[in-house]
Write a protein that holds these residues in place. Structure first.
Motif, PDB file in Angstrom:
ATOM      1  N   ALA A  46       0.827  -1.203   0.000  1.00 58.14           N
ATOM      2  CA  ALA A  46       0.000   0.000   0.000  1.00 58.14           C
ATOM      3  C   ALA A  46       0.866   1.260   0.000  1.00 58.14           C
ATOM      4  O   ALA A  46       0.488   2.275  -0.588  1.00 58.14           O
ATOM      5  CB  ALA A  46      -0.929  -0.001   1.203  1.00 58.14           C
ATOM      6  N   GLY A  47       2.021   1.186   0.627  1.00 54.86           N
ATOM      7  CA  GLY A  47       2.923   2.339   0.652  1.00 54.86           C
ATOM      8  C   GLY A  47       3.403   2.724  -0.735  1.00 54.86           C
ATOM      9  O   GLY A  47       3.574   3.900  -1.037  1.00 54.86           O
ATOM     10  N   PHE A  48       3.617   1.750  -1.596  1.00 54.75           N
ATOM     11  CA  PHE A  48       4.010   2.071  -2.963  1.00 54.75           C
ATOM     12  C   PHE A  48       2.888   2.762  -3.715  1.00 54.75           C
ATOM     13  O   PHE A  48       3.134   3.585  -4.581  1.00 54.75           O
ATOM     14  CB  PHE A  48       4.445   0.813  -3.730  1.00 54.75           C
ATOM     15  N   TYR A  49       1.664   2.434  -3.370  1.00 60.22           N
ATOM     16  CA  TYR A  49       0.533   3.091  -4.020  1.00 60.22           C
ATOM     17  C   TYR A  49       0.467   4.558  -3.616  1.00 60.22           C
ATOM     18  O   TYR A  49       0.213   5.426  -4.445  1.00 60.22           O
ATOM     19  CB  TYR A  49      -0.770   2.379  -3.648  1.00 60.22           C
ATOM     20  N   VAL A  56       9.410   2.336   2.383  1.00 55.74           N
ATOM     21  CA  VAL A  56      10.761   2.124   2.894  1.00 55.74           C
ATOM     22  C   VAL A  56      10.741   2.083   4.419  1.00 55.74           C
ATOM     23  O   VAL A  56      11.395   1.237   5.036  1.00 55.74           O
ATOM     24  CB  VAL A  56      11.720   3.212   2.367  1.00 55.74           C
ATOM     25  N   PHE A  57       9.977   2.974   5.053  1.00 56.81           N
ATOM     26  CA  PHE A  57       9.870   2.960   6.511  1.00 56.81           C
ATOM     27  C   PHE A  57       9.222   1.669   7.008  1.00 56.81           C
ATOM     28  O   PHE A  57       9.681   1.070   7.968  1.00 56.81           O
ATOM     29  CB  PHE A  57       9.076   4.166   7.019  1.00 56.81           C
ATOM     30  N   ALA A  88      -0.146   3.410  10.622  1.00 53.40           N
ATOM     31  CA  ALA A  88      -0.283   4.830  10.937  1.00 53.40           C
ATOM     32  C   ALA A  88       0.826   5.645  10.285  1.00 53.40           C
ATOM     33  O   ALA A  88       0.588   6.745   9.773  1.00 53.40           O
ATOM     34  CB  ALA A  88      -0.268   5.029  12.450  1.00 53.40           C
ATOM     35  N   LEU A  89       2.024   5.104  10.286  1.00 54.74           N
ATOM     36  CA  LEU A  89       3.144   5.781   9.631  1.00 54.74           C
ATOM     37  C   LEU A  89       2.889   5.919   8.130  1.00 54.74           C
ATOM     38  O   LEU A  89       3.147   6.968   7.543  1.00 54.74           O
ATOM     39  CB  LEU A  89       4.434   5.006   9.880  1.00 54.74           C
ATOM     40  N   LEU A  90       2.355   4.873   7.534  1.00 57.02           N
ATOM     41  CA  LEU A  90       2.024   4.917   6.117  1.00 57.02           C
ATOM     42  C   LEU A  90       0.981   5.988   5.831  1.00 57.02           C
ATOM     43  O   LEU A  90       1.136   6.794   4.909  1.00 57.02           O
ATOM     44  CB  LEU A  90       1.512   3.549   5.661  1.00 57.02           C
TER      45      LEU A  90
END
Length: 101
Positions: A46-49, A56-57, A88-90
Protein backbone atom coordinates in the motif's frame (compact mmCIF):
# COMPACT_ATOMS: atom_id res chain seq x y z
CA UNK A 1 16.46 -23.67 32.46
CA UNK A 2 18.32 -22.41 29.40
CA UNK A 3 17.73 -25.63 27.53
CA UNK A 4 13.98 -25.27 28.03
CA UNK A 5 14.02 -21.72 26.66
CA UNK A 6 16.14 -22.87 23.71
CA UNK A 7 13.54 -25.50 22.91
CA UNK A 8 10.79 -22.88 22.87
CA UNK A 9 12.50 -20.60 20.38
CA UNK A 10 12.34 -22.37 17.04
CA UNK A 11 13.33 -19.39 14.95
CA UNK A 12 16.59 -17.63 14.25
CA UNK A 13 16.56 -13.81 14.50
CA UNK A 14 19.07 -13.52 11.66
CA UNK A 15 17.00 -15.68 9.33
CA UNK A 16 13.86 -13.72 10.25
CA UNK A 17 15.61 -10.42 9.53
CA UNK A 18 16.95 -11.61 6.17
CA UNK A 19 13.54 -12.93 5.14
CA UNK A 20 11.92 -9.61 6.03
CA UNK A 21 14.70 -7.82 4.18
CA UNK A 22 13.87 -9.78 1.02
CA UNK A 23 10.08 -9.56 1.39
CA UNK A 24 8.65 -7.39 4.19
CA UNK A 25 6.58 -9.50 6.55
CA UNK A 26 8.14 -12.81 5.55
CA UNK A 27 10.25 -12.87 8.73
CA UNK A 28 7.11 -12.56 10.83
CA UNK A 29 5.45 -15.34 8.83
CA UNK A 30 8.57 -17.47 9.42
CA UNK A 31 8.10 -16.86 13.17
CA UNK A 32 4.44 -17.92 12.77
CA UNK A 33 3.12 -14.43 13.38
CA UNK A 34 0.82 -14.60 10.39
CA UNK A 35 -1.29 -11.53 11.11
CA UNK A 36 1.80 -9.39 11.65
CA UNK A 37 3.50 -10.73 8.53
CA UNK A 38 0.58 -10.17 6.22
CA UNK A 39 -0.02 -6.78 7.85
CA UNK A 40 3.53 -5.66 7.10
CA UNK A 41 3.27 -6.99 3.55
CA UNK A 42 -0.05 -5.19 3.01
CA UNK A 43 1.23 -1.87 4.35
CA UNK A 44 4.42 -2.20 2.31
CA UNK A 45 2.49 -2.72 -0.93
CA UNK A 46 0.00 0.00 0.00
CA UNK A 47 2.92 2.34 0.65
CA UNK A 48 4.01 2.07 -2.96
CA UNK A 49 0.53 3.09 -4.02
CA UNK A 50 0.60 6.20 -1.85
CA UNK A 51 4.22 7.16 -1.43
CA UNK A 52 7.44 5.19 -1.87
CA UNK A 53 9.11 6.65 1.22
CA UNK A 54 6.33 5.20 3.38
CA UNK A 55 7.10 1.74 2.04
CA UNK A 56 10.76 2.12 2.89
CA UNK A 57 9.87 2.96 6.51
CA UNK A 58 7.49 -0.01 6.74
CA UNK A 59 10.16 -2.24 5.18
CA UNK A 60 12.83 -1.17 7.69
CA UNK A 61 10.43 -1.56 10.61
CA UNK A 62 9.51 -5.05 9.37
CA UNK A 63 13.18 -6.11 9.36
CA UNK A 64 13.71 -4.70 12.87
CA UNK A 65 10.52 -6.31 14.15
CA UNK A 66 11.40 -9.71 12.66
CA UNK A 67 14.84 -9.72 14.24
CA UNK A 68 13.94 -8.47 17.71
CA UNK A 69 10.42 -9.36 18.82
CA UNK A 70 10.03 -12.86 20.26
CA UNK A 71 6.52 -14.27 19.77
CA UNK A 72 6.99 -16.52 22.83
CA UNK A 73 7.45 -13.60 25.19
CA UNK A 74 4.20 -12.54 26.87
CA UNK A 75 5.45 -8.94 27.04
CA UNK A 76 5.50 -8.78 23.27
CA UNK A 77 1.76 -8.57 22.97
CA UNK A 78 2.61 -5.18 21.52
CA UNK A 79 3.58 -6.90 18.27
CA UNK A 80 0.12 -6.12 16.91
CA UNK A 81 0.74 -2.53 17.87
CA UNK A 82 3.85 -2.48 15.70
CA UNK A 83 1.78 -3.41 12.66
CA UNK A 84 -0.69 -0.68 13.55
CA UNK A 85 2.23 1.70 13.98
CA UNK A 86 3.38 0.83 10.47
CA UNK A 87 -0.09 1.52 9.11
CA UNK A 88 -0.28 4.83 10.94
CA UNK A 89 3.14 5.78 9.63
CA UNK A 90 2.02 4.92 6.12
CA UNK A 91 -1.12 7.04 6.42
CA UNK A 92 0.81 9.95 7.89
CA UNK A 93 3.43 9.99 5.15
CA UNK A 94 0.74 9.56 2.49
CA UNK A 95 -1.17 12.50 3.90
CA UNK A 96 1.97 14.63 4.01
CA UNK A 97 2.79 13.67 0.43
CA UNK A 98 -0.58 14.91 -0.77
CA UNK A 99 -0.65 18.08 1.33
CA UNK A 100 2.90 19.26 0.67
CA UNK A 101 3.23 20.66 -2.86
Amino acid sequence: MQRNSAQRQRWNPGVAAVLSFVIPGLGQIYKRQLLDGFGFLFFYVAGFYFFVVASVFVWMWSVYNAATFDPNQPSVASSKATVLFSGALLLLTAALAYWIP
